[in-house]
Design a protein around this motif. Structure first.
Motif, PDB file in Angstrom:
ATOM      1  N   TYR A 166       0.845  -1.198   0.000  1.00 14.49           N
ATOM      2  CA  TYR A 166       0.000   0.000   0.000  1.00 14.49           C
ATOM      3  C   TYR A 166       0.879   1.245   0.000  1.00 14.49           C
ATOM      4  O   TYR A 166       1.771   1.392   0.837  1.00 14.49           O
ATOM      5  CB  TYR A 166      -0.891   0.004   1.234  1.00 14.49           C
ATOM      6  N   CYS A 167       0.634   2.110  -0.959  1.00 16.33           N
ATOM      7  CA  CYS A 167       1.403   3.348  -1.084  1.00 16.33           C
ATOM      8  C   CYS A 167       0.486   4.528  -0.766  1.00 16.33           C
ATOM      9  O   CYS A 167      -0.416   4.844  -1.547  1.00 16.33           O
ATOM     10  CB  CYS A 167       1.949   3.450  -2.508  1.00 16.33           C
ATOM     11  N   ALA A 168       0.692   5.170   0.366  1.00 18.51           N
ATOM     12  CA  ALA A 168      -0.185   6.267   0.799  1.00 18.51           C
ATOM     13  C   ALA A 168      -0.147   7.444  -0.161  1.00 18.51           C
ATOM     14  O   ALA A 168      -1.105   8.210  -0.256  1.00 18.51           O
ATOM     15  CB  ALA A 168       0.207   6.724   2.202  1.00 18.51           C
ATOM     16  N   SER A 169       0.939   7.582  -0.909  1.00 24.85           N
ATOM     17  CA  SER A 169       1.039   8.707  -1.846  1.00 24.85           C
ATOM     18  C   SER A 169       0.465   8.364  -3.220  1.00 24.85           C
ATOM     19  O   SER A 169       0.439   9.202  -4.110  1.00 24.85           O
ATOM     20  CB  SER A 169       2.508   9.129  -2.004  1.00 24.85           C
ATOM     21  N   ASP A 170      -0.007   7.145  -3.375  1.00 24.00           N
ATOM     22  CA  ASP A 170      -0.630   6.737  -4.635  1.00 24.00           C
ATOM     23  C   ASP A 170      -1.658   5.649  -4.341  1.00 24.00           C
ATOM     24  O   ASP A 170      -1.324   4.470  -4.286  1.00 24.00           O
ATOM     25  CB  ASP A 170       0.415   6.231  -5.624  1.00 24.00           C
ATOM     26  N   GLU A 171      -2.900   6.040  -4.111  1.00 21.73           N
ATOM     27  CA  GLU A 171      -3.944   5.090  -3.723  1.00 21.73           C
ATOM     28  C   GLU A 171      -4.729   4.586  -4.932  1.00 21.73           C
ATOM     29  O   GLU A 171      -5.898   4.235  -4.835  1.00 21.73           O
ATOM     30  CB  GLU A 171      -4.882   5.738  -2.700  1.00 21.73           C
ATOM     31  N   SER A 172      -4.052   4.518  -6.085  1.00 23.16           N
ATOM     32  CA  SER A 172      -4.718   4.059  -7.297  1.00 23.16           C
ATOM     33  C   SER A 172      -4.760   2.543  -7.394  1.00 23.16           C
ATOM     34  O   SER A 172      -5.471   1.997  -8.232  1.00 23.16           O
ATOM     35  CB  SER A 172      -4.006   4.616  -8.537  1.00 23.16           C
ATOM     36  N   ASP A 173      -4.002   1.866  -6.523  1.00 26.18           N
ATOM     37  CA  ASP A 173      -3.943   0.404  -6.618  1.00 26.18           C
ATOM     38  C   ASP A 173      -3.155  -0.143  -5.428  1.00 26.18           C
ATOM     39  O   ASP A 173      -2.645   0.616  -4.595  1.00 26.18           O
ATOM     40  CB  ASP A 173      -3.248   0.000  -7.926  1.00 26.18           C
TER      41      ASP A 173
END
Length: 303
Positions: A166-173
């Motif tokens: 999980y990437c908090a700066s990119d919640e696209s996937d």
């Protein structure tokens, strides 16, 4: 014998042996089929002509269509109600999708679809078409979810059984690794399946890594956390400090007790700088005298 469900349904009473059917509208004979029985067109397995219903259609492994009660159907595509196209496990036809229906590949020619609770009017090809733009993760159970560490890090959520990050700066996937995170800084893959930027706090926390082993932070190379400071891009930042950072050897660095986990200062050898040394006997050439400033010096009248 008088016609009845029992007698008509007994194949052995007929020549050649064959199940016949009893129709209450025609009680004086056993019928070869129920086509002529008014309204009771379903031929039950036990020899009775029945009106199409959920129970009678289910008894012959067919589907009941409330919009067309003229027969039992092999599937709901044949239902006159153009919207009642989904086959429910209880034998009925419905126009209302559900998680069970959307995840049943038999409904769509072998293709599983997805259930979006925010848009229950249809089964989705993927979660990108879910009414809310946040629920974009396609779960193994056919639902759509918002990316989070709990969602991305759960192996059960993915058909291939592999957790994501999980990437908090990119919640696209959810991402296969943190290198795919839109933020070039959040590249460290944590044990909780989050992504973080390297720092002494992040790299030095054993709980952040699946193997329970802390790493080192190299300020001159923020591409990762490192197993040791020798892997640091800077050839000078090779001393592994107690705070899990990397530093170049100097008298100040080597002489500071708080820089080392054992609380013991080291010595700096200007002639041999790959590390801080426990004593000056390890220093190159003859710089064997340990000075008060934690440097090493060669014997001389001045020293």
């Amino acid at each position: 014998q008088a016609p009845s469900v029992a007698t008509c349904g007994d194949a052995s009473l007929f020549s050649p042996p064959a199940v016949h059917y009893f129709c209450s509208d025609q009680p004086n004979s056993c019928l070869t089929d129920c086509a002529s029985c008014t309204g009771k067109v379903i031929e039950s397995n036990d020899g009775e002509c029945l009106v199409p219903s959920l129970s009678s259609c289910g008894g012959v492994q067919k589907y009941f269509c409330a919009a067309d009660t003229s027969d039992c159907f092999d599937n709901c595509d044949a239902c006159n109600g153009a919207t009642d196209i989904f086959e429910v496990s209880d034998g009925s036809c419905t126009a209302t999708p559900s998680q069970t229906i959307c995840t049943d590949p038999n409904q769509f020619g072998g293709t599983q679809k997805y259930w979006c609770a925010e848009d229950p009017s249809q089964c989705q090809d993927n979660c990108d078409t879910c009414a809310t733009n946040t629920k974009i993760i396609e779960m193994a159970d056919g639902t759509c979810a918002v990316p989070s560490k709990a969602v991305c890090g759960n192996t059960a959520n993915f058909a291939d059984g592999v957790a994501r990050y999980y990437c908090a700066s990119d919640e696209s996937d959810c991402f296969a690794n943190c290198d795919a995170c839109n933020s070039n800084a959040d590249i460290v893959e944590l044990a909780d399946f989050g992504c973080a930027a390297p720092s002494t706090t992040v790299c030095g926390n054993t709980a952040n890594f699946a193997d329970g082993v802390a790493r080192y932070y190299c300020a001159s190379d923020e591409s990762d956390c490192f197993a040791n400071c020798n892997a640091c891009n800077s050839n000078t930042d090779i001393v592994e400090l107690a705070d899990f950072s990397c530093a170049a050897p100097t008298t100040a660095v080597c002489g500071q007790t708080s820089n080392f986990p054992d609380g013991i200062a080291r010595y700096y050898c200007a002639e041999d700088t790959p590390d801080c040394f426990a004593d000056c006997n390890s220093c190159g050439t003859n710089f064997v005298i340990e000075m008060p400033d934690n440097s090493c010096a060669a014997p001389s009248t001045d020293v």
